[in-house]
Scaffold this active site. Sequence first.
Site, PDB file in Angstrom:
ATOM      1  N   ASP A  38       0.829  -1.209   0.000  1.00 16.92           N
ATOM      2  CA  ASP A  38       0.000   0.000   0.000  1.00 16.92           C
ATOM      3  C   ASP A  38       0.865   1.263   0.000  1.00 16.92           C
ATOM      4  OD1 ASP A  38      -2.815   0.518  -0.277  1.00 16.92           O
ATOM      5  OD2 ASP A  38      -2.708   1.607   1.616  1.00 16.92           O
ATOM      6  N   GLU A  94      -0.006  10.746   5.411  1.00 15.45           N
ATOM      7  CA  GLU A  94      -0.119   9.299   5.199  1.00 15.45           C
ATOM      8  C   GLU A  94       1.232   8.671   4.885  1.00 15.45           C
ATOM      9  OE1 GLU A  94      -3.959   8.363   3.701  1.00 15.45           O
ATOM     10  OE2 GLU A  94      -3.108   6.819   2.396  1.00 15.45           O
ATOM     11  N   GLU A 112     -11.227   6.054  -2.256  1.00 10.89           N
ATOM     12  CA  GLU A 112     -11.230   6.479  -0.851  1.00 10.89           C
ATOM     13  C   GLU A 112     -12.358   5.801  -0.068  1.00 10.89           C
ATOM     14  OE1 GLU A 112      -8.547   7.660  -0.034  1.00 10.89           O
ATOM     15  OE2 GLU A 112      -8.319   9.815  -0.351  1.00 10.89           O
ATOM     16  N   GLU A 114      -9.555  -3.046  -6.263  1.00 11.61           N
ATOM     17  CA  GLU A 114      -9.493  -3.116  -4.790  1.00 11.61           C
ATOM     18  C   GLU A 114      -9.573  -4.570  -4.312  1.00 11.61           C
ATOM     19  OE1 GLU A 114      -8.793  -0.796  -2.552  1.00 11.61           O
ATOM     20  OE2 GLU A 114      -8.767   0.900  -3.922  1.00 11.61           O
TER      21      GLU A 114
END
Length: 222
Positions: free
Chosen positions: A48, A89, A141, A211
């Site tokens: 990620d 992040e 998101e 995803e």
Amino acid sequence: MDSKISVTETWMRKHRLQYVGATRHPFILSIRDGSLDFSSFKTWLGQDYIFVRAFIPFVASILMKSWKESGNEVDMEVILGGVASLNDEINWFKQEAPKFHVSLTSVIPQTANLKYCRFLESLMSPDIAYPVAITAFWAMEVVYQESFAHCLEDGSKIPQELQGTCERWGNEGFGAYCKLLRDMADRCLQKASPEVVSKAEVVFLSVLEHEVEFWNMSVRDA
Ligand code: HMH
């Protein structure tokens, strides 16, 4: 059809199964019930980080489009806030990785990740209309928001070490931000041509597929 139903709402109803597949994946369910294999989590964390590094220029490309194409000056400010939180992040990944003995500099991107990053790159093209790009951004998101918020709901047994991760994307502030992105997408989809709306729908479904593949990769390559 009831004209009060927004474009994203019609998609959510029509593609419910795909949406649930992306937001209630076994990876997420196993965080929630405390059974996740830590090596899967480590895989996810490293992969990620690479994804987020590609996500930043993607969001920057939307920032640029919003300035010219959104027709609403608030959009650019919301997206700018998104860019700013991606700065946090990146720092969060750097802070979290050593706790799990993950070396971010030696992560090798897996196929599903490379495919997703290539998809992001295709969406950065100036040929991609703003409504299509903002739809993709919202979908990316909201999948994380709904997934990790599910881990925080009553009855969950998340391991202490994963609490911070779940809160990062599952918190209410991030939920409110996703709602803003959704409203921005709906406002411009409502005015967009049927061609643009159908392109955005295809992109929405592609995001859900990517995803699912990303979660699958985290479980499989652990
Ligand atoms: C795979 N999708 C993936 N990673 C992320 N960090 C986001 C979406 C952003 O929410």
